[in-house]
Enzyme design. Structure first.
Site, mmCIF file in Angstrom:
data_model
loop_
_atom_site.group_PDB
_atom_site.id
_atom_site.type_symbol
_atom_site.label_atom_id
_atom_site.label_comp_id
_atom_site.label_asym_id
_atom_site.label_seq_id
_atom_site.Cartn_x
_atom_site.Cartn_y
_atom_site.Cartn_z
ATOM 1 N N ASN A 9 43.199 49.676 29.703
ATOM 2 C CA ASN A 9 41.781 49.998 29.633
ATOM 3 C C ASN A 9 41.610 51.327 30.365
ATOM 4 O OD1 ASN A 9 39.019 50.164 29.870
ATOM 5 N ND2 ASN A 9 38.805 48.406 31.235
ATOM 6 N N LYS A 11 39.066 53.163 30.658
ATOM 7 C CA LYS A 11 37.735 53.362 31.243
ATOM 8 C C LYS A 11 37.252 54.792 30.951
ATOM 9 C CE LYS A 11 38.733 49.703 34.476
ATOM 10 N NZ LYS A 11 38.469 49.064 35.756
ATOM 11 N N HIS A 96 33.409 43.496 29.627
ATOM 12 C CA HIS A 96 34.044 43.922 30.870
ATOM 13 C C HIS A 96 33.027 43.828 32.007
ATOM 14 C CE1 HIS A 96 35.974 46.321 33.929
ATOM 15 N NE2 HIS A 96 37.103 46.074 33.294
ATOM 16 N N GLU A 98 32.349 45.706 34.364
ATOM 17 C CA GLU A 98 31.584 46.946 34.609
ATOM 18 C C GLU A 98 30.432 47.069 33.615
ATOM 19 O OE1 GLU A 98 35.009 49.530 34.499
ATOM 20 O OE2 GLU A 98 35.730 48.552 36.327
ATOM 21 N N GLU A 168 39.403 38.436 34.544
ATOM 22 C CA GLU A 168 39.473 39.511 35.536
ATOM 23 C C GLU A 168 38.538 39.185 36.700
ATOM 24 O OE1 GLU A 168 40.767 43.424 33.552
ATOM 25 O OE2 GLU A 168 38.622 43.229 33.206
ATOM 26 N N GLY A 174 40.290 47.263 40.522
ATOM 27 C CA GLY A 174 40.284 48.568 41.159
ATOM 28 C C GLY A 174 40.252 48.532 42.679
ATOM 29 N N SER A 214 43.945 44.959 39.399
ATOM 30 C CA SER A 214 44.991 45.534 40.245
ATOM 31 C C SER A 214 46.393 45.038 39.876
ATOM 32 C CB SER A 214 44.700 45.285 41.725
ATOM 33 O OG SER A 214 43.489 45.905 42.090
HETATM 34 P P1 PGA Z 1 42.415 47.691 37.433
HETATM 35 O O1 PGA Z 1 41.309 47.396 36.303
HETATM 36 O O2 PGA Z 1 43.749 47.373 36.842
HETATM 37 O O3 PGA Z 1 42.249 49.143 37.776
HETATM 38 O O4 PGA Z 1 42.088 46.788 38.606
HETATM 39 C C1 PGA Z 1 41.445 46.334 35.419
HETATM 40 C C2 PGA Z 1 40.272 46.318 34.469
HETATM 41 O O5 PGA Z 1 39.140 46.587 34.911
HETATM 42 O O6 PGA Z 1 40.429 46.040 33.274
#
Ligand code: PGA
Length: 252
Positions: A9, A11, A96, A98, A168, A174, A214
């Protein structure tokens, strides 16, 4: 049989030239050393039409990170599922955390998006997961149940069987904090039981449930070794070929 999948992803990272270069480098690395799992990269909308022809579709699937909840028309700035599919992309991340948190996407809105994605032949990678306070209260199972029920329980079993789920935990995205393999396995097994209760054991058995938050080369193998963890949805570590390939290689 369910598939093992590592999906990136991106982003809101990489301009068009950087994105094409990243896709080509990944394609070269995976052509030289073939993956033992399905590999998907989900990119910003504007990259899709350039990234699709830059990779070998037999090795890398391409997806979007979102799509509109409307078919077409006067929705300035939105991008429809049909438009995504017309680039040759095959996947779309939906729900997601976010998008839920910053763009107020509700289960009802996501239900529309899922149905439009499916109607246009896209495979939704549907994200669920609790925030830290919910984990601290011990209500994570209820949270993911409500997210699944609110957006996916209206689907036919046939349509549901086309969906990939990504668990997630928001507190792990993150942040450098990762769910332990035990925490991941426990909730993935619960998610699979929810699917079994609603859509039947066979569909539950065949649904890929990815872990995200992460995930990196150093912890991917441990996470993916769990019977109910079928791969990962990768944010930060998907932006470097070496890291992303390191995670893909966890299946070797
Ligand atoms: P990350 O994000 O691996 O940077 O923690 C995962 C995601 O949001 O899909």
């Amino acid at each position: 049989m369910r598939k093992n999948i590592v999906a990136g992803n991106w982003k809101m990272n990489k301009n068009l030239q950087e994105g094409i270069a990243l896709a080509k480098d990944l394609n070269a690395a995976l052509t030289a050393d073939k993956p033992n799992c399905d590999v998907i990269i989900c990119t910003p909308f504007i990259h899709l039409a350039s990234v699709v022809p830059a990779v070998d579709a037999a090795i890398i699937g391409v997806g979007a990170e979102n799509c509109a909840d409307k078919v077409s028309g006067a929705y300035t700035g939105e991008v429809s599922a049909e438009m995504v599919a017309s680039t040759g992309a095959k996947y779309v991340i939906l729900g997601h955390s976010e998008r839920r948190a910053y763009y107020h996407e509700t289960p009802e809105i996501l239900k529309e998006k899922v149905q439009l994605a499916l109607a246009n032949g896209l495979t939704p990678i549907f994200c669920i997961g609790e925030v830290l306070e919910e984990r601290q209260q011990g209500i994570q199972n209820q949270v993911v149940f409500d997210q699944i029920a609110g957006s996916l329980f209206d689907l036919s079993a046939e349509d549901f069987s086309k969906i990939v789920l990504a668990y997630e935990p928001v507190w792990a995205i993150g942040t450098g904090l990762t769910a332990t393999p035990e925490q991941a396995e426990e909730i993935h097994a619960y998610i699979r039981s929810v699917i079994a209760d609603k859509f039947g054991a066979e569909i539950a058995e065949n649904t890929s449930i990815l872990y995200g938050g992460s995930c990196k080369p150093s912890n991917a193998k441990e996470l993916f070794a769990n019977p109910n963890v079928d791969g990962g949805l990768i944010g930060g570590a998907a932006l470097k070929v070496e890291d992303f390939k390191g995670i893909i290689d966890a299946f070797k």
